[in-house]
Scaffold this active site. Structure first.
Site, PDB file in Angstrom:
ATOM      1  N   SER A 161     -67.017 -88.602  18.337  1.00  0.00           N
ATOM      2  CA  SER A 161     -66.448 -89.907  17.155  1.00  0.00           C
ATOM      3  C   SER A 161     -67.000 -89.317  16.004  1.00  0.00           C
ATOM      4  CB  SER A 161     -67.765 -90.558  17.475  1.00  0.00           C
ATOM      5  OG  SER A 161     -67.786 -91.838  18.807  1.00  0.00           O
TER       6      SER A 161
ATOM      7  N   SER B 265     -66.177 -93.360  17.411  1.00  0.00           N
ATOM      8  CA  SER B 265     -66.519 -94.261  17.120  1.00  0.00           C
ATOM      9  C   SER B 265     -66.693 -94.530  15.634  1.00  0.00           C
ATOM     10  CB  SER B 265     -67.957 -94.697  17.594  1.00  0.00           C
ATOM     11  OG  SER B 265     -68.846 -93.737  17.493  1.00  0.00           O
TER      12      SER B 265
ATOM     13  N   LYS C  96     -72.023 -94.262   8.258  1.00  0.00           N
ATOM     14  CA  LYS C  96     -71.509 -95.314   9.633  1.00  0.00           C
ATOM     15  C   LYS C  96     -72.535 -96.173   9.759  1.00  0.00           C
ATOM     16  CE  LYS C  96     -70.272 -94.247  14.556  1.00  0.00           C
ATOM     17  NZ  LYS C  96     -70.313 -93.837  15.125  1.00  0.00           N
TER      18      LYS C  96
END
Length: 466
Positions: free
Chosen positions: A179, A155, A80
Site C-alpha cells: 500500500s 491503499s 493518509k
C-alpha cells in the site's frame, strides 16, 4: 521561484526556508493553491487541515526571531486518512466513520510535526485501507494524475496521487501488502516500507493484522524519504512491535566496498515485458554506477504465491474486526469489504502451512543477504491499470488485478525493508517503478542503492502534465 514551489522536494523547501529565500507562509499557500487548482480532477484530498496557515505564520515568526529550526521547519505534509490527526477529520474511507475527529496525533504524525512539518490535508484511501484501488462510498474515487482514466493503486493511492500532482511534497502512507510501494510505483514517486516495527504504527486503523502493517513516508525524492524515515524510526512505548532504537542499523551504506546488488524478475505469476525491461535497465545502470551487479535466482519466489499466503494468514482476524465495526451499518459497506466478508475461513492446516512458508522465506533472505547487500526486483508486475479492478491481460492471458501484489506481499511476509522509485515509462505514458530490498534493519544500505539509482534515472525530473 514562487511558480516552482510545488515542484520542489521537501528537503529543498526546508533549505530555502532556513535561508529565508522562501517563507513558510509562501510555501504552504502555494500548496493550498495547487490543491485548489488540480484536486477537482484527481480527488486525492479528502480534508483540508484547519490551522495550516496559522501554523505557517507561527513557523515564519519562529524563523524571523532566530529560533532553532527542525529539519522540516515550515514544510507542508499530507497524511493518509487511516492515520489519526488531532483535531482533523480522520474518516477511514467509510460513511460509518463520517465526522470522526481524533483527539491525538498518531506517533508518526506527531514526529513529523515535531520536526517542523505543517499538516495541510488528509488523503483518500479505499474503504478501511483495504484494496488495490482507491475508492469508497464516502469520498469517492481517486484518479492517477498521469492519466485520469487510470488508478493510482491502493491503499495509499490518495497520498501518492497528491504528491505526484504537486499538492504535497511529503506524506505519510501505510502498507500492509503493497500500500505504499504499489501506489508510489503507479504514480512515479518514492515509497517506503521499513523493517517491520521500525516505525511505530500507533494511531493507525485498522490495527489488524498488526504484524504486517507499516506506516511509511512517501515523497518525490529518495532523500526526502530517507530524511522522513530518520525522524519516524524508533519505539514510542505504545506499539509493541516497535522496540529497536533508531541508532541500530546493520547496513553497509557507508562502506568503501562496492554495493553488491542481485537482481531478478522471476516472481510467482505474470510479468509485463515493459516491467521486466525496466528492472534490467536499472540493474545495468547500477553496474555502470560502480555497484557489483549480477542476476540471481531464488526458486522459492517462483514457487510461492505470496498474495494467497498473506490472505490466508490474516483473513479471519481482519474479517472479525470488520464485521464488528460494520454491524448495523450493512448498507454503508462498499465492495472491498463485502468481498472480505464473502471469503471462506482459513483452515488450521492452511494457516500452519502458510506460517511454515513464511519461515522458509525468511530463511531464504537471511542467507541471500549474507552474499548481497540489496535485491533489485519489480514492484508491481504491470503498470497502473484502468479503473474498475478488471482482469489484466499479459501476453494474451488474463490475470486478476490483485496479482499486482505478487512482488510486494512477499516482503510484507518476511518483514524486510523495501522501497520503490520510478525508473521507466510504459507505452501508455505511465510510470514504471523498481523495488529495492535490503536485510532487516539495513535501511541505510537500501537508501544508498536507491540514491545511486535515482542519480542516473532517465525519468528523474518528469512530472504529470495536469
Amino acid at each position: 521561484m514562487t511558480g516552482n514551489i510545488t515542484r520542489l522536494d521537501a528537503s529543498r523547501l526546508a533549505q530555502l526556508i532556513a535561508s529565508r529565500e522562501l517563507s513558510p507562509v509562501e510555501v504552504v499557500q502555494a500548496h493550498i493553491d495547487r490543491i485548489a487548482e488540480v484536486d477537482s480532477k484527481v480527488n486525492a484530498i479528502v480534508t483540508l487541515a484547519d490551522g495550516a496557515m496559522n501554523a505557517a505564520k507561527k513557523a515564519e515568526a519562529a524563523l524571523m526571531s532566530g529560533e532553532k529550526l527542525g529539519p522540516l521547519h515550515g514544510v507542508p505534509f499530507t497524511v493518509k486518512d487511516s492515520i489519526d490527526t488531532a483535531g482533523v477529520l480522520t474518516q477511514r474511507g467509510s460513511p460509518i466513520f463520517k465526522g470522526r475527529i481524533p483527539d491525538t496525533d498518531a506517533t508518526a504524525v506527531a514526529r513529523i510535526k515535531a520536526a517542523g512539518g505543517i499538516l495541510i490535508a488528509k488523503t483518500n484511501l479505499p474503504e478501511f485501507a483495504y484494496s488495490v484501488e482507491t475508492d469508497n462510498l464516502l469520498t469517492g474515487r481517486t484518479n492517477n494524475p498521469w492519466n485520469l482514466d487510470y488508478t493510482p493503486g491502493g491503499s495509499s493511492g490518495g497520498e501518492s496521487a497528491a504528491i505526484a500532482a504537486g499538492m504535497s511534497p511529503l506524506g505519510l502512507g501505510s502498507d500492509v501488502a503493497i500500500s505504499t510501494r504499489g501506489p508510489a510505483a503507479h504514480t512515479g514517486i518514492v515509497g517506503l516500507k521499513a523493517t517491520h516495527g521500525r516505525v511505530p504504527a500507533s494511531g493507525h486503523w485498522p490495527r489488524v493484522p498488526r504484524r504486517f502493517w507499516h506506516i511509511g513516508p512517501m515523497a518525490r525524492s529518495v532523500r526526502d524519504v530517507a530524511l522522513a524515515y530518520s525522524l519516524l524510526a524508533g519505539p514510542d512505548g505504545a506499539d509493541g512491535f516497535s522496540t529497536i532504537a533508531p541508532s541500530v542499523d546493520t547496513g553497509t551504506g557507508t562502506s568503501n566496498r562496492p554495493l553488491r546488488v542481485g537482481w531478478l524478475t522471476d516472481f510467482f505469476g505474470p510479468l509485463d515485458p515493459e516491467v521486466a525491461k525496466t528492472v534490467k535497465e536499472a540493474a545495468k545502470a547500477l553496474s555502470v554506477a560502480g555497484c557489483q551487479v549480477e542476476e540471481v535466482s531464488l526458486p522459492i519466489l517462483k514457487e510461492t504465491d505470496g498474495v494467497t499466503i498473506f490472505w490466508k494468514l490474516q483473513q479471519m482476524e481482519t474479517r472479525s474486526v470488520f464485521e464488528k465495526v460494520t454491524a448495523g451499518h450493512e448498507d454503508q459497506v462498499f465492495n472491498h469489504v463485502k468481498a472480505i466478508f464473502g471469503t471462506p475461513d482459513t483452515s488450521i492446516e492452511d494457516f500452519v502451512a502458510g506460517e511454515q512458508i513464511m519461515e522458509r522465506l525468511r530463511d531464504t533472505f537471511a542467507e541471500y543477504f549474507q552474499r548481497y547487500d540489496v535485491l533489485l526486483c519489480p514492484v508491481t508486475p504491470f503498470p497502473a491499470t484502468k479503473h474498475g479492478l478488471d482482469d489484466v491481460v499479459i501476453d494474451g492471458q488474463a490475470f486478476s488485478p490483485f496479482q499486482v501484489m505478487n512482488a510486494t506481499a512477499i516482503f510484507s511476509l518476511t518483514g524486510n525493508p523495501a522501497m520503490t522509485l520510478r525508473f521507466g515509462t510504459s507505452r501508455d505514458g505511465l510510470p514504471i517503478g523498481v523495488q529495492i530490498v535490503s536485510s532487516w534493519f539495513a535501511e541505510s544500505t537500501m537508501f544508498a542503492a536507491a540514491l545511486r539509482l535515482e542519480e542516473v534515472s532517465p525519468v528523474r525530473d518528469l512530472h504529470p502534465a495536469i
